[in-house]
Motif scaffolding. Sequence first.
Motif, PDB file in Angstrom:
ATOM      1  N   GLY A 209      46.707  65.122  66.756  1.00 39.63           N
ATOM      2  CA  GLY A 209      47.949  66.127  66.771  1.00 39.63           C
ATOM      3  C   GLY A 209      49.269  65.233  66.147  1.00 39.63           C
ATOM      4  O   GLY A 209      50.410  65.520  66.468  1.00 39.63           O
ATOM      5  N   ARG A 210      49.029  63.942  65.387  1.00 36.69           N
ATOM      6  CA  ARG A 210      49.929  63.184  64.850  1.00 36.69           C
ATOM      7  C   ARG A 210      50.131  63.134  63.427  1.00 36.69           C
ATOM      8  O   ARG A 210      50.323  62.030  62.834  1.00 36.69           O
ATOM      9  N   ALA A 211      49.882  64.416  62.665  1.00 35.52           N
ATOM     10  CA  ALA A 211      50.040  64.124  61.227  1.00 35.52           C
ATOM     11  C   ALA A 211      51.294  63.270  60.749  1.00 35.52           C
ATOM     12  O   ALA A 211      51.189  62.925  59.683  1.00 35.52           O
ATOM     13  N   ASP A 212      52.337  63.655  61.290  1.00 37.97           N
ATOM     14  CA  ASP A 212      53.499  63.285  61.030  1.00 37.97           C
ATOM     15  C   ASP A 212      53.884  61.601  61.054  1.00 37.97           C
ATOM     16  O   ASP A 212      54.660  61.155  60.161  1.00 37.97           O
ATOM     17  N   ILE A 213      53.408  61.026  61.603  1.00 34.25           N
ATOM     18  CA  ILE A 213      53.510  59.514  61.767  1.00 34.25           C
ATOM     19  C   ILE A 213      52.655  58.693  60.850  1.00 34.25           C
ATOM     20  O   ILE A 213      52.911  57.661  60.438  1.00 34.25           O
ATOM     21  N   ARG A 214      51.629  59.460  60.087  1.00 33.43           N
ATOM     22  CA  ARG A 214      50.755  58.757  59.166  1.00 33.43           C
ATOM     23  C   ARG A 214      50.281  57.605  59.740  1.00 33.43           C
ATOM     24  O   ARG A 214      50.640  56.493  59.515  1.00 33.43           O
ATOM     25  N   LEU A 215      49.062  57.758  60.481  1.00 33.29           N
ATOM     26  CA  LEU A 215      48.092  56.747  60.624  1.00 33.29           C
ATOM     27  C   LEU A 215      46.644  57.036  60.600  1.00 33.29           C
ATOM     28  O   LEU A 215      46.210  57.784  61.132  1.00 33.29           O
ATOM     29  N   GLY A 216      46.018  56.338  59.657  1.00 34.00           N
ATOM     30  CA  GLY A 216      44.739  56.369  59.453  1.00 34.00           C
ATOM     31  C   GLY A 216      44.141  55.157  59.759  1.00 34.00           C
ATOM     32  O   GLY A 216      44.841  54.013  59.909  1.00 34.00           O
ATOM     33  N   MET A 217      42.784  55.049  59.996  1.00 32.83           N
ATOM     34  CA  MET A 217      42.069  53.907  60.806  1.00 32.83           C
ATOM     35  C   MET A 217      40.638  53.693  59.943  1.00 32.83           C
ATOM     36  O   MET A 217      40.088  54.780  59.421  1.00 32.83           O
ATOM     37  N   ALA A 218      40.409  52.532  59.478  1.00 31.75           N
ATOM     38  CA  ALA A 218      39.173  52.351  58.907  1.00 31.75           C
ATOM     39  C   ALA A 218      38.528  51.346  59.949  1.00 31.75           C
ATOM     40  O   ALA A 218      39.166  50.348  60.368  1.00 31.75           O
ATOM     41  N   HIS A 251      48.044  59.383  76.047  1.00 34.96           N
ATOM     42  CA  HIS A 251      48.072  60.542  76.507  1.00 34.96           C
ATOM     43  C   HIS A 251      46.824  61.142  75.748  1.00 34.96           C
ATOM     44  O   HIS A 251      46.945  62.448  75.412  1.00 34.96           O
ATOM     45  N   ARG A 252      45.704  60.416  76.341  1.00 35.51           N
ATOM     46  CA  ARG A 252      44.619  60.871  75.636  1.00 35.51           C
ATOM     47  C   ARG A 252      43.832  62.140  76.138  1.00 35.51           C
ATOM     48  O   ARG A 252      43.257  62.836  75.591  1.00 35.51           O
ATOM     49  N   GLN A 253      44.396  62.445  77.399  1.00 36.84           N
ATOM     50  CA  GLN A 253      44.101  63.746  78.360  1.00 36.84           C
ATOM     51  C   GLN A 253      44.545  64.953  77.530  1.00 36.84           C
ATOM     52  O   GLN A 253      43.886  66.007  77.202  1.00 36.84           O
ATOM     53  N   ASP A 254      45.747  64.600  76.818  1.00 34.57           N
ATOM     54  CA  ASP A 254      46.168  65.935  75.927  1.00 34.57           C
ATOM     55  C   ASP A 254      45.058  66.206  74.895  1.00 34.57           C
ATOM     56  O   ASP A 254      44.715  67.482  74.631  1.00 34.57           O
ATOM     57  N   VAL A 255      44.675  65.236  74.235  1.00 35.51           N
ATOM     58  CA  VAL A 255      43.610  65.456  72.845  1.00 35.51           C
ATOM     59  C   VAL A 255      42.286  65.975  73.498  1.00 35.51           C
ATOM     60  O   VAL A 255      41.965  67.078  72.889  1.00 35.51           O
ATOM     61  N   GLU A 256      41.922  65.667  74.601  1.00 35.80           N
ATOM     62  CA  GLU A 256      40.759  66.325  75.195  1.00 35.80           C
ATOM     63  C   GLU A 256      40.860  67.830  75.410  1.00 35.80           C
ATOM     64  O   GLU A 256      40.054  68.671  75.132  1.00 35.80           O
ATOM     65  N   LYS A 257      42.321  68.089  76.076  1.00 32.94           N
ATOM     66  CA  LYS A 257      42.619  69.513  76.327  1.00 32.94           C
ATOM     67  C   LYS A 257      42.636  70.345  74.999  1.00 32.94           C
ATOM     68  O   LYS A 257      42.102  71.485  74.916  1.00 32.94           O
ATOM     69  N   TRP A 258      43.245  69.735  74.015  1.00 30.26           N
ATOM     70  CA  TRP A 258      43.415  70.338  72.714  1.00 30.26           C
ATOM     71  C   TRP A 258      42.142  70.581  72.223  1.00 30.26           C
ATOM     72  O   TRP A 258      42.190  71.788  71.423  1.00 30.26           O
TER      73      TRP A 258
END
Length: 344
Positions: A209-218, A251-258
Amino acid sequence: MKALQELARKNIWQISPDETSLDNPGKDDARIFLDANEIPYNKPHNRYPDPWQTKLKATLSQVKGVAPENIFLGNGSDEVIDMVYRVFCEPRRDNVVAIAPTYGTYKARADVNDVEYRAVPLSEGFRLDAQKTLAARDANTKVIWLCSPNDPTGNSLQQTEIEKIIMGFDGIVVIDEAYSDFSPAKLFRSEIGKHPNIIALNTMSKAWGRADIRLGMAFANEQIVKLLNKVKLPYNINTLTQRHALDALEHRQDVEKWVRMLLQERSQLMKAFEYLPICERVYPSDSNFFLAKMTDARSIYKYLTEKGIAVRNESDVELCENCLRVTVGTKSENSELLGALRQF
Ligand SMILES: *Cc1c(COP(=O)(O)O)cnc(C)c1O
């Protein structure tokens, strides 16, 4: 797999890490910072970001189960995608192979970097055919792009076929796992120790849920991460992004809930689509969106646009004639969409 020295572009391979000006060895134990031409006022914004994102990578390492030295961060995955071309593909000589349909950025960045892009159509049911995909490569193929779950089709590619490509190709295999949080499939980022030629991508833009911060991982072999580090701009991840990403990870629990809520909404929305007379087929999804074949996607798309509802018209995309890609929204957004479609 070919040696990395053979796969990387010669000019990139020859860059020494000192040349990238990411480090000042005298800085490590300093108390007073007079080395970077920053002014001493307006704290904390006066300071350049940490070019190695040390704290963020340490936390990501725990959450994603990958060692910090195997992580590279980009200004969105899109930046990493572009960098893969700049590290491995010699313009006008090398080529890449990808599936079709898939995420448009792979082709867009091939065009920008003047690299030939070979698209291999997926088989019936948007399934990956390893043999057919591998057949498109030649001696100048540096990269094979895979995306699982795939965008815009929504389905996960079969693990066994992905493995056949990893084993059968002597170059780099990128597996874009942008939607993996919505899927029960095995993660290829956990296979980087086993396969030195894979780069697994992930992003904060979807489930997190953080498209606005622009963070991608490789996630990749340490030698590949070192090559990417040679090419990156020194401060490609700004301080605000690093801070927000750390906050998201706390706040990983948020992600699991979403994810739980979205999967439930997805299944209801897909079922409702199946009952729509204007919908001919709903394709299986492992993502937070799905592809639906409609009777007349172009007019339905236009009609929805006029009602202020944006979906994605995929009609001009290979194998997606008359298809709409629908992102799952909130319960009320989804029921507004369905209400509009029932009145079409
Ligand atoms: C949305 C998406 C991304 C995310 O790109 P970012 O630059 O990280 O926002 C990456 N890959 C695929 C396949 C996507 O659909």
